[in-house]
Write an enzyme that holds these catalytic residues in place. Structure first.
Site, short mmCIF file in Angstrom:
data_model
loop_
_atom_site.label_atom_id
_atom_site.label_comp_id
_atom_site.label_asym_id
_atom_site.label_seq_id
_atom_site.Cartn_x
_atom_site.Cartn_y
_atom_site.Cartn_z
N HIS A 27 58.99 47.92 42.24
CA HIS A 27 58.70 48.44 43.57
C HIS A 27 57.21 48.70 43.75
O HIS A 27 56.45 48.77 42.80
CB HIS A 27 59.49 49.73 43.86
CG HIS A 27 59.11 50.89 42.99
ND1 HIS A 27 59.78 51.19 41.83
CD2 HIS A 27 58.14 51.82 43.13
CE1 HIS A 27 59.23 52.27 41.28
NE2 HIS A 27 58.23 52.66 42.05
N GLU B 264 59.05 51.72 47.87
CA GLU B 264 59.25 53.16 47.69
C GLU B 264 58.34 53.89 48.67
O GLU B 264 57.13 53.68 48.66
CB GLU B 264 58.91 53.58 46.27
CG GLU B 264 58.97 55.08 46.06
CD GLU B 264 58.38 55.52 44.73
OE1 GLU B 264 57.80 56.63 44.69
OE2 GLU B 264 58.48 54.77 43.74
N HIS C 276 47.45 45.61 51.16
CA HIS C 276 48.61 45.46 52.03
C HIS C 276 49.85 45.10 51.22
O HIS C 276 49.76 44.76 50.05
CB HIS C 276 48.37 44.35 53.07
CG HIS C 276 48.15 43.00 52.47
ND1 HIS C 276 46.91 42.54 52.10
CD2 HIS C 276 49.02 42.00 52.15
CE1 HIS C 276 47.02 41.32 51.59
NE2 HIS C 276 48.29 40.97 51.61
N GLU D 8 51.23 42.21 55.79
CA GLU D 8 51.01 40.78 56.06
C GLU D 8 52.36 40.15 56.39
O GLU D 8 53.38 40.46 55.77
CB GLU D 8 50.40 40.12 54.83
CG GLU D 8 50.10 38.65 55.01
CD GLU D 8 49.43 38.02 53.80
OE1 GLU D 8 49.02 36.85 53.90
OE2 GLU D 8 49.34 38.68 52.74
#
Length: 177
Positions: A25, A92, A119, A165
């Protein structure tokens, strides 16, 4: 699997000791969980697969996934926690309690100076349809797909100002050439 990765100075072959490691994550700190969860569940269709509260330290973790047909998520909390930490590509969202009521509170998005984190990215099946969906949901853009030097790539912001993105994989075959 015969592909061994692109080779550059500094790249070394994976060790036997790293077998089975996977990126699970990425964590973003959020000011207001209600607003952040509404954004990621409504706009990106993600689902909260696990929430973990840490009362002594005054924070909560929300693990979100883009579930697909056939994904089997355990009902039992403990088993679902184990399942959550064995997945790929989760988001998360970390909420430090009380930040939602602080008017002047904001996290650094990583793109303002000094730059750092940049990003996260979502791949979509149809970029034009995704742009229409974002427009219909008043999503804020950093860059639309037809703007700038890098065409066919969009950047939007979430409610905390983090950049996301947006790409359609099929449009990127010649990227970087």
């Amino acid at each position: 699997m015969s592909f061994n990765g692109e080779q550059y100075p500094g790249v070394v072959a994976p060790s036997a000791e790293s077998q089975g490691f996977r990126l699970n994550h990425t964590m973003l700190r959020i000011k207001d969980p209600e607003k952040a969860l509404a954004f990621y569940t409504r706009v990106f269709g993600m689902q909260v697969v696990r929430r973990l509260d840490f009362e002594e330290m005054q924070f909560s973790l929300y693990f979100l996934a883009k579930l697909e047909a056939g994904d089997e998520v355990p009902e039992d909390d403990g088993q679902r926690t184990v399942w959550t930490f064995s997945q790929k590509g989760l988001l998360e969202l970390t909420h430090n309690w009380g930040t939602e009521s602080q008017d002047d509170f904001a996290y650094h998005d990583g793109n303002a100076e000094p730059q750092g984190f940049g990003h996260i990215c979502f791949s979509v099946p149809d970029l034009d349809a995704a742009v229409a969906w974002f427009d219909a949901n008043d999503v804020e853009y950093v860059k639309r797909p037809d703007q700038g030097k890098m065409k066919d790539v969009a950047f939007v912001k979430d409610v905390d100002g983090y950049w996301i993105e947006i790409v359609e994989a099929a449009r990127l075959a010649a990227l970087g050439d």
